[in-house]
Design a protein around this motif. Structure first.
Motif: not given
Ligand code: AMP
Ligand code: ZN
Length: 113
Positions: A33-39, A94-103
């Protein structure tokens, strides 16, 4: 729990994802569910629920270095991008597996909502 963890299931290829990078330790795939052109989401293959439980500096450092590398691949390095790590309820994790969002790919507002 790694059995039911959504991102562990993506690591095991039980659930499809658009993978943009993979190595021994890390996986990166496009947000559904991308929040930017790159997500892109960057995760360790090892299950760590959130930053609160992370104890290995290499695991955490690697997430940001992979994000930087993907930003370059996506062509957003010069214009700029954001790396976000939500931790816990108030941050909207919301997802409890650590993640970095790149936006990136558009002007991003600040402060975040
Ligand atoms: P957070 O709110 O920081 O925990 O981020 C979780 C992110 O995972 C959200 O941006 C979701 O859109 C994304 N997401 C949830 N399910 C999937 C999936 N199956 N594939 C890719 N991204 C997902
Ligand atoms: Zn997991």
């Amino acid at each position: 729990m790694t059995d039911s963890c959504l991102f562990c299931r993506i690591v095991r290829k039980e659930i499809p994802a658009t993978v943009v990078y993979e190595d021994e330790h890390s996986l990166a795939f496009r947000d559904i569910d991308p929040k930017a052109p790159t997500h892109v989401l960057i995760i360790p293959k090892k299950h760590v629920p959130s930053l609160n439980e992370a104890d290995d500096p290499e695991t955490i450092g690697r997430l940001l270095l992979v994000a930087r590398s993907i930003a370059k691949d996506e062509g957003i390095t010069a214009d700029g991008y954001r790396t976000v790590l939500n931790t816990g309820a108030n941050a909207g994790q919301t997802v409890f597996h650590i993640h970095v969002h790149l936006l990136g790919g558009r002007r991003l507002g600040w402060p975040p909502g």
